[in-house]
Design a protein around this motif. Sequence first.
Motif, PDB file in Angstrom:
ATOM      1  N   PRO A  62       0.719  -1.077  -0.007  1.00 46.76           N
ATOM      2  CA  PRO A  62      -0.028  -0.003   0.141  1.00 46.76           C
ATOM      3  C   PRO A  62       0.740   1.236  -0.095  1.00 46.76           C
ATOM      4  O   PRO A  62       0.319   2.275  -0.633  1.00 46.76           O
ATOM      5  CB  PRO A  62      -0.855  -0.134   1.175  1.00 46.76           C
ATOM      6  CG  PRO A  62      -0.950  -1.458   1.635  1.00 46.76           C
ATOM      7  CD  PRO A  62       0.484  -2.164   1.165  1.00 46.76           C
ATOM      8  N   ALA A  63       2.044   1.243   0.861  1.00 48.28           N
ATOM      9  CA  ALA A  63       2.745   2.513   0.779  1.00 48.28           C
ATOM     10  C   ALA A  63       3.724   2.811  -0.489  1.00 48.28           C
ATOM     11  O   ALA A  63       4.052   3.999  -0.516  1.00 48.28           O
ATOM     12  CB  ALA A  63       3.828   2.362   1.685  1.00 48.28           C
ATOM     13  N   LEU A  64       3.556   2.035  -1.224  1.00 50.28           N
ATOM     14  CA  LEU A  64       4.188   2.043  -2.528  1.00 50.28           C
ATOM     15  C   LEU A  64       3.477   2.592  -3.749  1.00 50.28           C
ATOM     16  O   LEU A  64       2.322   2.446  -3.648  1.00 50.28           O
ATOM     17  CB  LEU A  64       5.163   0.872  -3.086  1.00 50.28           C
ATOM     18  CG  LEU A  64       6.135   0.210  -2.076  1.00 50.28           C
ATOM     19  CD1 LEU A  64       6.756  -0.877  -2.810  1.00 50.28           C
ATOM     20  CD2 LEU A  64       7.328   1.244  -1.887  1.00 50.28           C
ATOM     21  N   SER A  65       3.976   3.236  -4.529  1.00 51.30           N
ATOM     22  CA  SER A  65       3.228   3.849  -5.753  1.00 51.30           C
ATOM     23  C   SER A  65       2.595   2.657  -6.870  1.00 51.30           C
ATOM     24  O   SER A  65       3.151   1.472  -6.808  1.00 51.30           O
ATOM     25  CB  SER A  65       3.806   5.015  -6.581  1.00 51.30           C
ATOM     26  OG  SER A  65       5.154   4.196  -7.284  1.00 51.30           O
TER      27      SER A  65
ATOM     28  N   ARG B  80      13.500   5.747 -11.762  1.00 54.87           N
ATOM     29  CA  ARG B  80      12.095   5.957 -11.457  1.00 54.87           C
ATOM     30  C   ARG B  80      11.489   6.542 -12.630  1.00 54.87           C
ATOM     31  O   ARG B  80      10.179   6.354 -12.814  1.00 54.87           O
ATOM     32  CB  ARG B  80      12.076   6.989 -10.159  1.00 54.87           C
ATOM     33  CG  ARG B  80      12.697   5.959  -8.893  1.00 54.87           C
ATOM     34  CD  ARG B  80      12.358   6.887  -7.811  1.00 54.87           C
ATOM     35  NE  ARG B  80      13.057   6.105  -6.737  1.00 54.87           N
ATOM     36  CZ  ARG B  80      12.734   5.156  -5.895  1.00 54.87           C
ATOM     37  NH1 ARG B  80      11.246   4.666  -6.434  1.00 54.87           N
ATOM     38  NH2 ARG B  80      13.088   4.623  -5.056  1.00 54.87           N
TER      39      ARG B  80
ATOM     40  N   GLU C 271       5.987   1.606  -8.660  1.00 54.47           N
ATOM     41  CA  GLU C 271       6.814   0.752  -7.821  1.00 54.47           C
ATOM     42  C   GLU C 271       6.120  -0.581  -7.501  1.00 54.47           C
ATOM     43  O   GLU C 271       7.102  -1.888  -7.555  1.00 54.47           O
ATOM     44  CB  GLU C 271       6.913   1.414  -6.514  1.00 54.47           C
ATOM     45  CG  GLU C 271       7.838   2.585  -6.524  1.00 54.47           C
ATOM     46  CD  GLU C 271       7.803   3.521  -5.399  1.00 54.47           C
ATOM     47  OE1 GLU C 271       8.757   4.232  -5.142  1.00 54.47           O
ATOM     48  OE2 GLU C 271       6.796   3.578  -4.470  1.00 54.47           O
ATOM     49  N   ASN C 272       4.577  -0.836  -7.577  1.00 52.75           N
ATOM     50  CA  ASN C 272       4.241  -2.233  -7.268  1.00 52.75           C
ATOM     51  C   ASN C 272       4.451  -2.827  -8.594  1.00 52.75           C
ATOM     52  O   ASN C 272       4.568  -4.058  -8.676  1.00 52.75           O
ATOM     53  CB  ASN C 272       2.654  -2.068  -6.884  1.00 52.75           C
ATOM     54  CG  ASN C 272       2.568  -2.029  -5.170  1.00 52.75           C
ATOM     55  OD1 ASN C 272       2.583  -2.963  -4.509  1.00 52.75           O
ATOM     56  ND2 ASN C 272       2.423  -1.023  -4.935  1.00 52.75           N
TER      57      ASN C 272
ATOM     58  N   ALA D 175       0.957   7.704  -7.718  1.00 45.63           N
ATOM     59  CA  ALA D 175       0.183   7.403  -6.498  1.00 45.63           C
ATOM     60  C   ALA D 175       0.106   6.462  -5.550  1.00 45.63           C
ATOM     61  O   ALA D 175       0.352   5.247  -6.162  1.00 45.63           O
ATOM     62  CB  ALA D 175      -1.410   7.989  -6.981  1.00 45.63           C
ATOM     63  N   PRO D 176       0.114   6.435  -4.408  1.00 48.25           N
ATOM     64  CA  PRO D 176       0.407   5.375  -3.524  1.00 48.25           C
ATOM     65  C   PRO D 176      -0.932   4.437  -3.736  1.00 48.25           C
ATOM     66  O   PRO D 176      -1.955   4.738  -3.775  1.00 48.25           O
ATOM     67  CB  PRO D 176       0.519   5.674  -2.119  1.00 48.25           C
ATOM     68  CG  PRO D 176      -0.174   7.120  -2.167  1.00 48.25           C
ATOM     69  CD  PRO D 176       0.205   7.612  -3.647  1.00 48.25           C
ATOM     70  N   VAL D 177      -0.626   3.053  -3.960  1.00 45.01           N
ATOM     71  CA  VAL D 177      -1.783   2.034  -4.235  1.00 45.01           C
ATOM     72  C   VAL D 177      -2.776   2.027  -3.005  1.00 45.01           C
ATOM     73  O   VAL D 177      -3.854   1.705  -3.168  1.00 45.01           O
ATOM     74  CB  VAL D 177      -0.975   0.570  -4.072  1.00 45.01           C
ATOM     75  CG1 VAL D 177      -2.213  -0.515  -4.085  1.00 45.01           C
ATOM     76  CG2 VAL D 177      -0.484   0.369  -5.645  1.00 45.01           C
ATOM     77  N   GLY D 178      -2.238   2.403  -1.793  1.00 44.01           N
ATOM     78  CA  GLY D 178      -3.024   2.459  -0.637  1.00 44.01           C
ATOM     79  C   GLY D 178      -4.279   3.562  -0.747  1.00 44.01           C
ATOM     80  O   GLY D 178      -5.175   3.426   0.015  1.00 44.01           O
ATOM     81  N   ALA D 179      -4.032   4.351  -1.805  1.00 38.42           N
ATOM     82  CA  ALA D 179      -5.221   5.412  -1.891  1.00 38.42           C
ATOM     83  C   ALA D 179      -6.083   5.034  -2.657  1.00 38.42           C
ATOM     84  O   ALA D 179      -7.001   5.867  -3.099  1.00 38.42           O
ATOM     85  CB  ALA D 179      -4.383   6.625  -2.160  1.00 38.42           C
TER      86      ALA D 179
END
Length: 530
Positions: free
Chosen positions: A100-103, A122, A106-107, A144-148
Motif C-alpha cells: 500500500p505505501a508504494l506507488s 524511476r 513501484e508495485n 499515486a500510492p496504491v493504498g489510496a
Amino acid sequence: MTSAVHDTARLSAHQLSKHFGATRALSALSFDVRPGELHALCGENGAGKSTLIKVLSGIYPHGSFAGEVRVDGAVQTFRSVRDAERAGIVVIHQELALVPALSAAENIFLAHEPTRFLLIDRARMLRESRVVLDKLGASIDAAAPVGALGVGQAQLVEIARALHKRARVLILDEPTAALSEREATALFAVLRELRRDGVALVYVSHRLREVFELADRITVLRDGQSVISLDARDTSEGEVVRHMVGRAIESVFPSPEHTADARDKGAREPPLLSVRGLSAHSTTSTLALRELSFDVHAGEVLGIGGLVGAGRSELLLHLFGAWGTRLSGSVALGGAPLDQPSPAHCIARGLVLVCEDRKVQGLVIEQSVGFNLSLAHLRTFARAGLLDEPRERAAQTRQAEQVQLRPLRLALPVGALSGGNQQKVVLGRALMTSPRVLLLDEPTRGVDVGAKAEIYALIAAQCRAGMAVVLVTSELPELIGLCDRILMLVEGRIGGTFVRAEATEERLLGAALAGKRERAQHAPGDRPAP
C-alpha cells in the motif's frame, strides 16, 4: 471424466496428483487453456482449485506432486513462482499482493526495478507503467500510492504488473469477490481485451452468472478431480452445479413459506430490533450514517444492499458497538435501549455480528476449530474460574453438527478448512451465543454454491426458531431470494425500501444509483454535512 489435453494448449496439466499426508488434494487431474481463451474453473470449496493454481504457478514446486505441467507443449519443472513467471504464468490472487505505501509504478516493477548508473530508474518506471495502465484503460496516477486506490483500481494495478511481466497465461482467483458491480464490469472489459490479444486466461469464481458471461469453456472440479470440461455456450448453470456437487440443486434459496408461520407471529409482536433516526460518523472515515429508521421482527430477514461505500458494513458495526460515534437517534433491542454498546455488551444482550472478513476479523486462523467455535462463549463453560472442557467439547460438537461442518474434527486448525467451512465455523460461533438478532455481513462471500445452499437453509432454520436476521450482501440475487424486506443504502442514507414480491435487480440497482446521480448534479464539495 477428465478433460483431454488439447494439442494447441498454451498451458496444460496432465494427470496431476497431490497429497498432504493422507489427504488427497488432486487426483489424476487434467486441464488445459488455449491462447485467447477464457477457461473457467468451477467447484465447491475443497474441490482442488487452490491446489491446482499453486501447482501451475510454481508455489508447489516440481517433485512435490505427480503428473506434468506443460507450456506450449514443453514439460516444465518449476522450482519457484519466479520460474513460472519466466514461462509467462502469472497469478492474481483473491488477496491482492500489493504494497500500500508504494506507488502504482513501484508495485508494477516490484522486484524487477530498472536501474541507471546503479540507481533505480524511476522515470522509466513511471513512463512504462503509464503505458501499460493506458493499455488497460485505467485512469490511475502511476505515482499515486496504491493504498489510496479503490479495490477495483488496485486490481488493475495487479493486472498491469502481470502484463509487464509479459504474462501469456493469467490466472485470476475470485477476482470480483471484493468489487462493486461497476468495478466488475470494468474488469470484464479488460479481460475481453486481453483475450483478443491472445492471452490465455484461467478464471476461478463461485459466481456462475459471471462465469457464463465471460467463459469460452468451463472445467468442473470435484474431490480433486476434473469431472468434466464443457463449452459454455452448450451448457447451463444447472448442469454445472450438478457436476460440482454431484446432485441437482433445484432451488438454492429456501421457500418463503418455510418461515411464514414464524414471520407472521413475529409481525404481531413488537420488533426485536428497532432503529429510529440513527445518525453516526467516525473520525477515521468520510462516510456518515444519516437518519436511518427501520424495524426487524422475529422470523424475518431484513436485507441491506447498496454500492461499495454506501455504509452497509458501517451500519452493522455501529449496531454492534464497533464503529463510529452516535450523533442522534436511538436503537432498541427487545424493547430496551441499546446506547453506545460494546461488542461484549451486545452479545450478552442477544445481538451478534458475523463480520465480512472472516480471516482478519472472524477467525483465529492458527487455532483449532473447537477453539474458534466457543471463543465468544467461554464464560458459559467456566466453573469456579476453571474451564469445564468436557462440557465445552460437547457444546462444540453440537454446534459443528448444526452448521454441517465438514470434516467434523474439532482439533483441526481452522486454517486447514475450505472457505465455506471456515464461514460455517464463524456462523457456528455466533449461534453458540444464542442470539435473538443475528447481523450477517457478506456471509457467503467466496463460498461455493453447495455451501451457500446450506448457509441459506441454516438462516431459514434460525428464523423459524424466532430469530431476526439483518443481512448485508453485494449479490442482488441473494437479496431477492433470501430477504423478506430490503433497504438500499446510498451514502449512508436509505435510498429505497422493498418487500420481496416487488424487488427486482433493476429496481434495487436503480435505488442504489439514484442517490449517486442526485449527488453528481451538485458542485464538487457540495456535500451535506453529517
